[in-house]
Design an enzyme around this catalytic site. Structure first.
Site, PDB file in Angstrom:
ATOM      1  N   GLU A 127      -6.968  -7.770  -1.458  1.00 30.26           N
ATOM      2  CA  GLU A 127      -7.252  -7.275  -0.271  1.00 30.26           C
ATOM      3  C   GLU A 127      -8.747  -6.984  -0.138  1.00 30.26           C
ATOM      4  O   GLU A 127      -9.114  -6.071  -0.806  1.00 30.26           O
ATOM      5  CB  GLU A 127      -6.734  -6.408   0.452  1.00 30.26           C
ATOM      6  CG  GLU A 127      -5.273  -6.743   1.151  1.00 30.26           C
ATOM      7  CD  GLU A 127      -4.680  -5.845   1.921  1.00 30.26           C
ATOM      8  OE1 GLU A 127      -5.315  -4.872   2.736  1.00 30.26           O
ATOM      9  OE2 GLU A 127      -3.435  -5.720   2.196  1.00 30.26           O
ATOM     10  N   GLU A 173       0.904  -1.463  -0.092  1.00 26.53           N
ATOM     11  CA  GLU A 173      -0.152  -0.162  -0.027  1.00 26.53           C
ATOM     12  C   GLU A 173       1.012   1.287   0.011  1.00 26.53           C
ATOM     13  O   GLU A 173       0.264   2.395   0.357  1.00 26.53           O
ATOM     14  CB  GLU A 173      -1.130   0.063   1.110  1.00 26.53           C
ATOM     15  CG  GLU A 173      -1.982  -1.054   0.978  1.00 26.53           C
ATOM     16  CD  GLU A 173      -3.131  -1.297   2.061  1.00 26.53           C
ATOM     17  OE1 GLU A 173      -3.096  -0.292   3.089  1.00 26.53           O
ATOM     18  OE2 GLU A 173      -4.111  -1.936   1.935  1.00 26.53           O
TER      19      GLU A 173
END
Length: 858
Positions: A533, A436
């Protein structure tokens, strides 16, 4: 080996004790009874002092060989956690500052017959703070975790397990310790440090070959010549090479051609559900003119992996999917986090149990997430054996990182060590630079003023592209590499490694979380190329919580319940999601109300992730409004690091939550999936099977008030296409309800399954036509079960007097799992199997069994 008993003392010597190596300070204190279970109640905060102190490990040892006979003697640490000064006989050998590195110190001139070794640790917390203070150039956010995590600051300044300073599902336990093997190595002439095997398939010649790489430390002052023989008996392949080792650290790379005839017939390694995981025994013998002969035994696996990013007709952007051995594979699985705050407690049994649970739920992949650790060898060995593909992050997560010289040097050593250590594993199919961090810059999580953003972009490219990517491509040409997750893949590269929107559904992978909309509504989910995710929280079962709490904690709003929730507003978000579809528990008994809440959070989590995962699976073969061809679903997260509310489907200790039972069904190789669009009911046939199959779709409509079906429909001769998702049924819900003796949305429920020849059958799926809080005709049922033993398994025969949604069997802390759980019971009788993980008895199971269905919640 220097494993075993060491002495341990704190900074001022007021605490001193015996400690096991490998291990850490916390587990040593626990073993000696000096602290309680660190996971008990509020101990994560109470025991903060442990990680703020500076601890020293020491021991004496006799040298078990004659020092004079060896040219070189090394002291080797496979893992030091983290910042330490290493002394042997009061001579400083060096310092460590990276938990993920291997450290080797030349002690030839220092070692004696009897030796004293000391490892003087510095608190990781104070080291990280000091590094941040010294970084004058520009700030490196985030400085600290959100207060709800009760964590420590500046974790991005230390090369240590990032979540050990706290995370939104885990506690802050910044450990100190010798967390991996430590040993003395003595050798003459030459010594083998790394050994790896990479299979390559020559398309033009249609032949397999192996790249065998050996990295040596050569101590003699002149080159050493010799022979290397590689032998794979089963493939009738034997080759001998003459080699020359140059002084210093050097590598030799041998190309072994697999016997032509055998190459055509060899069995490749396949992911779980797609074939076998065949490995071949291989012996490599080094016979050099000086030094001893080395014989290396390995298992070699043959598989190819490609990450396909190419244009898709009718859709802007690029595909993002994996081809294994030339076959596109839909990736089904979850995300792996560290199995414990204290790595020395993660045994091979722990790993095997968790990984087997993943395989048993029809998963074929896990993502080793970048805020934890590069897992131990055993983890990857088990994945090789079970066919679990690994998406391997490098250990950088949700933060920006410094790029000063010392930091980069340490990272370079870390990356090259880890790639060399792991690249022989067929299970690893992808390297990924970080978790991320591309998104963090693109979405400006850390509110960096616009004029300053260039500095951080430059840092990003320096770290992940110019250093990490460069080393990975040099060390391992056999696997794809992406810089981040989520990323837009080749599009991110085109945009200078940082895309404008890493969450773009037309490229790469996405992470998606939304706790404010209705999770039963599939239209809220992104029709992405690859969902790496996504998730919802739930509480672990009462038997798991009970071990680390006291009776005053057993309420949803207790201090303990708030303390354990590390995600801002998490407990309230769960209540809101539950409230959309279920009545909230109102029991006057607070413990009963707490248990009801736990049950409902698990039901809600399972139902939400079922809806989302089924959406990703039925999107794999279609493009709608330019979106689709989804080829991966990895929900967040597989396992837990402690006993707390989290996104996991396996509780700390391995117990299956309802989500994990649902995963076994929503990841099934053959599955019918229903969704509703503009008043129409659509059913898709989803298949991971390698051949087309003719099946019968059976649809049953039940009124909530009766175990007798209101109507049934069998559609025969339905073709479910190999490895795709195709529409197989469509009807307006009005017509369906009208056909079925005036059912209404509130009074009826639909179940459906696929049945083929030779025992081929899908799980039975369900579709709710309304929220269950609005259901009409549901009656409280009398559930009962009889238990019997059959060899090493136990048979539970359940009986019900009425339709029962979300029937759950719970045997408390008896370790094991059921064949099915949390199901909709529409027949009087159902048989469920219990697979124990440790010995138990019928009596134990009977006395522990609690049966719950939705109407038991009051």
């Amino acid at each position: 080996s220097l494993r075993g008993s060491w002495q341990l003392r704190n900074g001022n010597g007021s605490v001193s004790l015996r400690a096991e190596v490998p291990g850490c300070v916390h587990t040593a204190l626990l073993c000696q009874g000096l602290i309680q279970d660190p996971y008990y109640r509020f101990n994560d905060v109470r025991y903060r002092w442990i990680s703020l102190d500076n601890w020293t490990y020491s021991r004496t040892f006799k040298t078990p060989f004659d020092i004079r006979k060896w040219q070189k003697v090394n002291l080797v640490f496979e893992g030091v956690d983290t910042v330490a000064q290493i002394l042997l006989n009061n001579v400083t050998l060096g310092r460590t500052d990276n938990m993920f590195n291997r450290y080797s110190f030349d002690i030839s001139s220092v070692i004696q017959e009897v030796n004293c070794i000391e490892v003087r640790f510095l608190s990781a917390v104070s080291y990280a703070a000091e590094q941040s203070r010294c970084h004058k150039a520009h700030s490196i956010p985030p400085a600290c975790p959100p207060p709800v995590q009760k964590g420590e600051c500046h974790v991005n300044f230390i090369r240590k397990e990032q979540c050990s300073f706290s995370w939104d599902w885990g506690p802050s336990f910044p450990t100190q310790g010798i967390w991996k093997d430590v040993r003395i190595e003595a050798y003459n002439h030459y010594h083998l440090i790394y050994f790896s095997i990479t299979p390559l398939f020559e398309k033009s010649a249609q032949q397999w070959c192996l790249e065998v790489e050996s990295i040596f430390d050569v101590v003699s002052s002149k080159p050493i010549a010799g022979l290397v023989t590689v032998n794979i008996p089963k493939l009738q392949t034997q080759q001998t090479f003459s080699v020359k080792l140059q002084p210093g650290e050097g590598s030799i790379v041998l190309l072994v051609n697999i016997n032509k005839v055998k190459s055509a017939a060899l069995e490749a390694w396949w992911p779980n559900g797609h074939g076998k995981q065949t490995g071949y025994n291989m012996t490599t013998t080094f016979m050099m003119e000086a030094g001893c002969q080395i014989e290396k035994f390995s298992k070699v696996y043959f598989r190819t992996v490609e990450l396909i990013q190419e244009p898709i007709p009718g859709s802007p952007g690029l595909s993002f999917y994996f081809r294994i051995n030339g076959r596109p594979i839909f990736i089904k699985g979850s995300n792996w986090i560290p199995a414990d705050s204290f790595q020395d407690r993660v045994t091979s049994d722990t790993l095997r149990l968790l990984l087997k649970s993943a395989a048993d739920a029809n998963m074929n992949a896990l993502r080793v997430w970048g805020g934890g650790v590069y897992e131990q060898d055993e983890f990857y060995d088990i994945c090789d054996e079970m066919g679990i593909m690994i998406w391997q992050d490098f250990m950088f997560a949700c933060a920006l990182y410094p790029t000063n010289r010392n930091f980069l040097e340490s990272v370079r050593a870390e990356v090259s060590h880890q790639v060399r250590r792991l690249k022989s594993h067929p299970s690893i199919i992808l390297w990924s630079g970080n978790n991320e961090n591309e998104a963090a810059i693109a979405s400006n999580w850390f509110s960096i003023p616009y004029p300053d953003i260039g500095v951080y972009i430059k840092d990003y490219v320096t770290l992940y592209v110019k250093n990490i990517r460069e080393i990975v491509l040099r060390e391992d040409k056999s696997r794809p590499f992406v810089t981040s997750s989520p990323t837009n893949g080749l599009e991110s590269v085109k945009e200078g490694w940082l895309s404008h929107n890493p969450y773009d559904t037309h490229y790469g992978d996405t992470h998606f979380y939304d706790y404010s909309n209705d999770c039963w509504n599939w239209t809220m989910y992104p029709k992405t190329r690859f969902a790496s995710e996504y998730g919802f929280q739930s509480w672990p079962s009462f038997s798991t919580i009970e071990k680390v709490s006291s009776p005053e904690d057993w309420s949803y709003t207790s201090n303990f319940s708030l303390h354990r929730q590390h995600h801002e507003g998490g407990n309230i978000q769960m209540l809101q999601e539950i409230g959309r579809h279920f009545k909230l528990p109102q029991s006057p008994d607070p413990v009963k109300q707490f248990k009801d809440m736990i049950y409902l959070t698990q039901v809600m989590q399972a139902q939400c992730i079922k809806t989302e995962t089924e959406f990703y699976r039925f999107s794999q073969s279609e493009i709608i409004n330019g979106e689709g061809h989804t080829m991966g679903a990895l929900y967040w997260q597989l396992n837990d690091i402690w006993q707390a509310p989290s996104w996991a489907s396996l509780e700390y200790g391995g117990k299956w939550k309802l989500l994990h039972y649902f995963a076994q069904n929503f990841f099934a190789p053959l599955l019918p999936v229903a969704y509703e669009d503009k008043g129409m009911l659509h059913i898709y046939g989803v298949s991971d099977l390698h051949e087309d199959h003719k099946v019968t779709l059976r649809v049953t409509v039940h009124a909530w008030s009766s175990l007798e079906p209101v109507c049934t429909l069998a559609k025969e001769g339905v073709t479910v296409k190999a490895q795709s998702a195709v529409p197989i049924y469509k009807e307006s819900i009005c017509d369906l309800l009208g056909r079925c003796r005036n059912c209404t949305r509130e009074s009826c429920v639909i179940t459906f399954c696929l049945v083929g020849e030779d025992g081929l059958q899908s799980p039975r799926n369900h579709y709710f036509l309304s929220s269950l809080k609005d259901a009409v005709g549901l009656e409280k049922t009398q559930l009962s079960a009889s238990v019997s033993q059959q060899d090493d398994i136990y048979i539970f025969v359940l009986q019900t007097t009425a339709i029962a949604p979300f029937v759950t069997l719970d045997v408390g802390s008896i370790k094991g799992r059921f064949s099915d759980n949390g199901f909709l019971m529409t027949e009087k009788k159902k048989t469920v199997v219990f697979y124990p993980w440790e010995p138990t008895t019928v009596e134990e199971l009977e006395s522990s069994l609690i049966l719950t269905s939705l109407l038991d919640v009051v």
